[in-house]
Design a protein around this motif. Structure first.
Motif, mmCIF file in Angstrom:
data_model
loop_
_atom_site.group_PDB
_atom_site.id
_atom_site.type_symbol
_atom_site.label_atom_id
_atom_site.label_comp_id
_atom_site.label_asym_id
_atom_site.label_seq_id
_atom_site.Cartn_x
_atom_site.Cartn_y
_atom_site.Cartn_z
ATOM 1 N N ASP A 1 8.476 -2.946 12.824
ATOM 2 C CA ASP A 1 8.577 -4.318 13.324
ATOM 3 C C ASP A 1 9.728 -4.437 14.317
ATOM 4 N N GLY A 2 10.051 -5.676 14.658
ATOM 5 C CA GLY A 2 11.091 -5.905 15.652
ATOM 6 C C GLY A 2 12.467 -5.439 15.227
ATOM 7 N N ASP A 3 12.680 -5.301 13.928
ATOM 8 C CA ASP A 3 13.953 -4.795 13.413
ATOM 9 C C ASP A 3 13.933 -3.288 13.176
ATOM 10 N N GLY A 4 12.831 -2.650 13.559
ATOM 11 C CA GLY A 4 12.715 -1.212 13.354
ATOM 12 C C GLY A 4 12.334 -0.811 11.950
ATOM 13 N N GLU A 5 11.900 -1.782 11.121
ATOM 14 C CA GLU A 5 11.523 -1.491 9.739
ATOM 15 C C GLU A 5 10.076 -0.998 9.689
ATOM 16 N N PRO A 6 9.833 0.181 9.105
ATOM 17 C CA PRO A 6 8.452 0.667 9.001
ATOM 18 C C PRO A 6 7.700 -0.063 7.903
ATOM 19 N N PHE A 7 6.389 -0.145 8.073
ATOM 20 C CA PHE A 7 5.555 -0.712 7.018
ATOM 21 C C PHE A 7 5.486 0.298 5.873
ATOM 22 N N GLU A 8 5.545 -0.195 4.646
ATOM 23 C CA GLU A 8 5.666 0.704 3.491
ATOM 24 C C GLU A 8 4.466 1.629 3.350
ATOM 25 N N TYR A 9 3.271 1.092 3.534
ATOM 26 C CA TYR A 9 2.056 1.895 3.411
ATOM 27 C C TYR A 9 1.392 2.002 4.777
ATOM 28 N N ASP A 10 0.965 3.195 5.130
ATOM 29 C CA ASP A 10 0.366 3.403 6.441
ATOM 30 C C ASP A 10 -1.060 2.864 6.475
ATOM 31 N N PRO A 11 -1.406 2.064 7.484
ATOM 32 C CA PRO A 11 -2.790 1.583 7.604
ATOM 33 C C PRO A 11 -3.729 2.746 7.937
ATOM 34 N N ILE A 12 -4.877 2.753 7.283
ATOM 35 C CA ILE A 12 -5.906 3.739 7.586
ATOM 36 C C ILE A 12 -7.219 3.012 7.861
ATOM 37 N N VAL A 13 -8.124 3.710 8.512
ATOM 38 C CA VAL A 13 -9.453 3.183 8.814
ATOM 39 C C VAL A 13 -10.478 4.017 8.066
ATOM 40 N N TYR A 14 -11.343 3.350 7.305
ATOM 41 C CA TYR A 14 -12.502 4.035 6.757
ATOM 42 C C TYR A 14 -13.547 4.137 7.854
ATOM 43 N N VAL A 15 -14.108 5.325 8.024
ATOM 44 C CA VAL A 15 -15.066 5.576 9.091
ATOM 45 C C VAL A 15 -16.314 6.233 8.510
ATOM 46 N N LEU A 16 -17.414 6.089 9.218
ATOM 47 C CA LEU A 16 -18.637 6.803 8.877
ATOM 48 C C LEU A 16 -18.953 7.795 9.977
#
Length: 337
Positions: free
Chosen positions: A287-302
């Motif tokens: 984010d703007g403060d340089g804080e990473p999101f705790e869990y990485d977003p993933i995409v389910y794909v077919l």
């Protein structure tokens, strides 16, 4: 439901695993037996080809274990079992599974799926217009990230790194007070009449406008099928055995939708993952403060194959959202049988 099951969908996944591989004389007998369980869980007319409408996007995320790779005959006694439904894999020794724990979280769909309205010619019905799935408390932030990466067609101006995660959440909470408010972005797509008529003429077909992209596949160290971007980095993997696909990779034989040796994937939905990164490069959004999101977003794909204008499901996979966003994506109308 068992006492340890937190939702009807948890009970549903358990029953799917138990019933899909039952050794009954006829596949339709298994289908009929399971239909009774579905009705007891979700009510009458609340499922479509074995998938609950209120959990449709989560229910699409099944995969097969001990699969011999043979697609087999999917039409039995007048019922056509489409490849997107686990019903197409019903046979002895084929285990149908859903992810548990960290990868079963549902943050939001990336496509609005439609089926034909049986009562009105050339009319369609949204399958996943509403959901009864438990949403993570941070689902808005995850879908905001997906929107910022162009994974959803929207006029909402979301620029990461200009505000904190809490500020982004508050902004999205005003625009998306509930999940249905977000879903309207997906449902803005209206397929043309030719696509609807083709769907009506194709048993068991569903239709969506979603992003597609091409990736390579290779057999990993643990005999898994790794998803590899066009620069040679591992960015995700296929789920389950996917033996038919593995045989293609081993022999170098292309699927019908071959694209310079790469394989075509379509985006389904967003989830989260908490495990060591596999591709050797940074996966975190900050984010703007340089804080990473705790869990990485993933995409389910077919992973899909094609027969003319009609696509079919080959295997479920997942990859990091950051890597999906970095690929050469295209918006396409997908008719999936």
């Amino acid at each position: 439901m068992l006492p340890v099951e937190a939702s009807k969908f948890d009970a549903y996944t358990r029953h799917v695993s138990n019933y899909a591989s039952r050794q009954l004389s006829y596949r339709v007998d298994t289908y009929a037996a399971f239909a009774g369980i579905e009705e007891s869980l979700f009510g009458p007319s609340a499922t479509y080809y074995g998938l609950p409408l209120a959990h449709f996007d989560c229910a699409l995320r099944w995969y097969a274990g001990n699969d011999d790779g043979d697609p087999g005959n999917r039409k039995h006694e007048g019922i056509y079992f489409p490849t997107w439904s686990w019903c197409s894999k019903m046979r002895p020794r084929v285990a149908i599974r859903y992810f548990q724990e960290y990868r079963q979280s549902f943050m939001g769909a990336l496509a609005a799926w439609y089926r034909c309205d049986d009562d009105i010619a050339d009319s369609i019905v949204a399958i996943n217009a509403w959901t009864d799935t438990d949403l993570d408390m941070h689902w808005r932030t995850y879908m905001g990230i997906a929107c910022s990466e162009g994974c959803v067609i929207t006029n909402v101006d979301i620029v990461l790194n200009t505000q904190t995660w809490s500020q982004l959440h508050e902004m999205l909470e005003d625009g998306w007070p509930d999940y249905q408010s977000f879903y309207q972005l997906l449902a803005a797509f209206v397929p043309d009449r030719d696509a609807v008529r083709l769907m009506r003429d194709t048993p068991g077909a569903i239709l969506a406008k979603t992003q597609t992209s091409y990736f390579n596949l290779r057999i990993g160290d643990e005999d898994t099928l790794d998803i590899v971007d066009l620069r040679g980095r591992v960015v995700g993997d296929l789920c389950g055995d996917a033996l038919r696909v593995k045989a293609k990779v081993e022999t170098g034989e292309a699927l019908a939708h071959d694209h310079g040796g790469a394989f075509e994937f379509i985006a389904l939905s967003v989830s989260a993952i908490f495990r060591p990164k596999i591709s050797g490069h940074r996966q975190h959004y900050v984010d703007g403060d340089g804080e990473p999101f705790e869990y990485d977003p993933i995409v389910y794909v077919l992973l899909i194959g094609r027969e003319g204008h009609i696509a079919h499901r080959e295997a479920l996979g997942w990859m990091y959202l950051m890597d999906w966003a970095a690929s050469a994506r295209e918006w396409k109308t997908i008719l999936l049988q």
